[in-house]
Design a protein around this motif. Sequence first.
Motif, PDB file in Angstrom:
ATOM      1  N   MET A   7       0.833  -1.197   0.000  1.00  0.00           N
ATOM      2  CA  MET A   7       0.000   0.000   0.000  1.00  0.00           C
ATOM      3  C   MET A   7       0.877   1.260   0.000  1.00  0.00           C
ATOM      4  SD  MET A   7      -2.841  -1.414   2.747  1.00  0.00           S
ATOM      5  CE  MET A   7      -3.477   0.194   3.170  1.00  0.00           C
ATOM      6  N   GLU A   8       1.914   1.244   0.824  1.00  0.00           N
ATOM      7  CA  GLU A   8       2.823   2.395   0.906  1.00  0.00           C
ATOM      8  C   GLU A   8       3.508   2.648  -0.433  1.00  0.00           C
ATOM      9  OE1 GLU A   8       2.967   4.481   3.664  1.00  0.00           O
ATOM     10  OE2 GLU A   8       1.291   3.145   4.069  1.00  0.00           O
ATOM     11  N   HIS A   9       3.957   1.587  -1.089  1.00  0.00           N
ATOM     12  CA  HIS A   9       4.659   1.753  -2.359  1.00  0.00           C
ATOM     13  C   HIS A   9       3.745   2.355  -3.417  1.00  0.00           C
ATOM     14  CE1 HIS A   9       8.044  -1.309  -1.306  1.00  0.00           C
ATOM     15  NE2 HIS A   9       7.884  -0.377  -0.400  1.00  0.00           N
ATOM     16  N   TYR A  10       2.493   1.960  -3.413  1.00  0.00           N
ATOM     17  CA  TYR A  10       1.527   2.553  -4.336  1.00  0.00           C
ATOM     18  C   TYR A  10       1.391   4.054  -4.054  1.00  0.00           C
ATOM     19  CZ  TYR A  10      -2.707   3.659  -6.831  1.00  0.00           C
ATOM     20  OH  TYR A  10      -3.609   4.258  -7.677  1.00  0.00           O
ATOM     21  N   GLU A  11       1.264   4.392  -2.785  1.00  0.00           N
ATOM     22  CA  GLU A  11       1.111   5.801  -2.414  1.00  0.00           C
ATOM     23  C   GLU A  11       2.380   6.598  -2.702  1.00  0.00           C
ATOM     24  OE1 GLU A  11      -2.255   5.436   1.067  1.00  0.00           O
ATOM     25  OE2 GLU A  11      -0.166   5.266   1.652  1.00  0.00           O
ATOM     26  N   ILE A  12       3.543   6.005  -2.466  1.00  0.00           N
ATOM     27  CA  ILE A  12       4.807   6.685  -2.760  1.00  0.00           C
ATOM     28  C   ILE A  12       4.859   7.049  -4.249  1.00  0.00           C
ATOM     29  CG2 ILE A  12       7.310   6.316  -2.970  1.00  0.00           C
ATOM     30  CD1 ILE A  12       7.053   4.725  -0.239  1.00  0.00           C
ATOM     31  N   ALA A  13       4.496   6.110  -5.096  1.00  0.00           N
ATOM     32  CA  ALA A  13       4.481   6.379  -6.541  1.00  0.00           C
ATOM     33  C   ALA A  13       3.495   7.501  -6.862  1.00  0.00           C
ATOM     34  CB  ALA A  13       4.119   5.110  -7.313  1.00  0.00           C
ATOM     35  N   GLY A  14       2.318   7.442  -6.275  1.00  0.00           N
ATOM     36  CA  GLY A  14       1.286   8.441  -6.541  1.00  0.00           C
ATOM     37  C   GLY A  14       1.667   9.826  -6.057  1.00  0.00           C
ATOM     38  N   TYR A  15       2.201   9.908  -4.846  1.00  0.00           N
ATOM     39  CA  TYR A  15       2.570  11.227  -4.318  1.00  0.00           C
ATOM     40  C   TYR A  15       3.763  11.821  -5.054  1.00  0.00           C
ATOM     41  CZ  TYR A  15      -0.826  11.191  -0.585  1.00  0.00           C
ATOM     42  OH  TYR A  15      -2.012  11.200   0.113  1.00  0.00           O
ATOM     43  N   GLY A  16       4.718  10.981  -5.454  1.00  0.00           N
ATOM     44  CA  GLY A  16       5.859  11.477  -6.223  1.00  0.00           C
ATOM     45  C   GLY A  16       5.405  12.072  -7.548  1.00  0.00           C
ATOM     46  N   THR A  17       4.523  11.361  -8.220  1.00  0.00           N
ATOM     47  CA  THR A  17       3.985  11.832  -9.498  1.00  0.00           C
ATOM     48  C   THR A  17       3.186  13.118  -9.314  1.00  0.00           C
ATOM     49  OG1 THR A  17       3.917   9.588 -10.369  1.00  0.00           O
ATOM     50  CG2 THR A  17       2.488  11.209 -11.432  1.00  0.00           C
ATOM     51  N   ALA A  18       2.291  13.121  -8.339  1.00  0.00           N
ATOM     52  CA  ALA A  18       1.446  14.304  -8.106  1.00  0.00           C
ATOM     53  C   ALA A  18       2.294  15.522  -7.732  1.00  0.00           C
ATOM     54  CB  ALA A  18       0.409  14.006  -7.026  1.00  0.00           C
ATOM     55  N   ALA A  19       3.333  15.321  -6.925  1.00  0.00           N
ATOM     56  CA  ALA A  19       4.202  16.445  -6.547  1.00  0.00           C
ATOM     57  C   ALA A  19       4.897  17.014  -7.783  1.00  0.00           C
ATOM     58  CB  ALA A  19       5.228  15.998  -5.508  1.00  0.00           C
ATOM     59  N   HIS A  20       5.356  16.143  -8.665  1.00  0.00           N
ATOM     60  CA  HIS A  20       6.003  16.618  -9.892  1.00  0.00           C
ATOM     61  C   HIS A  20       5.009  17.383 -10.768  1.00  0.00           C
ATOM     62  CE1 HIS A  20       8.601  16.907 -13.329  1.00  0.00           C
ATOM     63  NE2 HIS A  20       7.618  16.410 -14.062  1.00  0.00           N
ATOM     64  N   PHE A  21       3.801  16.840 -10.919  1.00  0.00           N
ATOM     65  CA  PHE A  21       2.780  17.537 -11.707  1.00  0.00           C
ATOM     66  C   PHE A  21       2.507  18.919 -11.102  1.00  0.00           C
ATOM     67  CE2 PHE A  21       0.446  13.458 -13.351  1.00  0.00           C
ATOM     68  CZ  PHE A  21       1.510  13.178 -14.189  1.00  0.00           C
ATOM     69  N   ALA A  22       2.375  18.974  -9.781  1.00  0.00           N
ATOM     70  CA  ALA A  22       2.080  20.248  -9.109  1.00  0.00           C
ATOM     71  C   ALA A  22       3.188  21.261  -9.379  1.00  0.00           C
ATOM     72  CB  ALA A  22       1.903  20.025  -7.610  1.00  0.00           C
ATOM     73  N   GLU A  23       4.436  20.819  -9.264  1.00  0.00           N
ATOM     74  CA  GLU A  23       5.564  21.718  -9.544  1.00  0.00           C
ATOM     75  C   GLU A  23       5.502  22.216 -10.980  1.00  0.00           C
ATOM     76  OE1 GLU A  23       8.998  19.335  -8.626  1.00  0.00           O
ATOM     77  OE2 GLU A  23       8.580  19.407  -6.473  1.00  0.00           O
TER      78      GLU A  23
END
Length: 163
Positions: A109-125
């Motif tokens: 579950m954590e690995h899925y979220e890590i991937a999602g948050y990393g992607t979302a943070a990059h998109f936000a930037e």
Amino acid sequence: MAKLKTLEDLFEHQLKDLYSAEKQGVAALTKMIKATEDQKLKQALETHLEETKAQKDRLEQICELVGTSPGRMKCKAMEGLVEEGEETIEEDATPEVKDAGLIASVQRMEHYEIAGYGTAAHFAERLGHAEAAKLLRQTLEEEQKTDTLLNDLAKSYINEKAE
């Protein structure tokens, strides 16, 4: 399903997916805590449950910042990961093996979220949502810290006890 025509659309879709994942994570962690025997593991999961609740709230704040709603989307990936975790809870296993299995489930579950948050943070930037990116990176760091803690517990003694 909404059409994803721009990176902004995709970013908002990612936020909704993460929000659903966190909501499902709260329910799953609550069940997993009850099924855990090891006290250090139980404490780690209880701490992460509180973090997960705060992460869900933070996503609401991020959605407000970027002018969207967390919506009612269902994260099917997290749904599957939660289902696998529930199967671990139901297994006819020793408490030590069950604890090792629960760590594996939570780490997925954590690995899925890590991937999602990393992607979302990059998109936000990329989209100029500096405050949203900062908040997403904060959650990403929390998820990584939890993953490392669970990994350390598993490697230091829980997996050995399960042997």
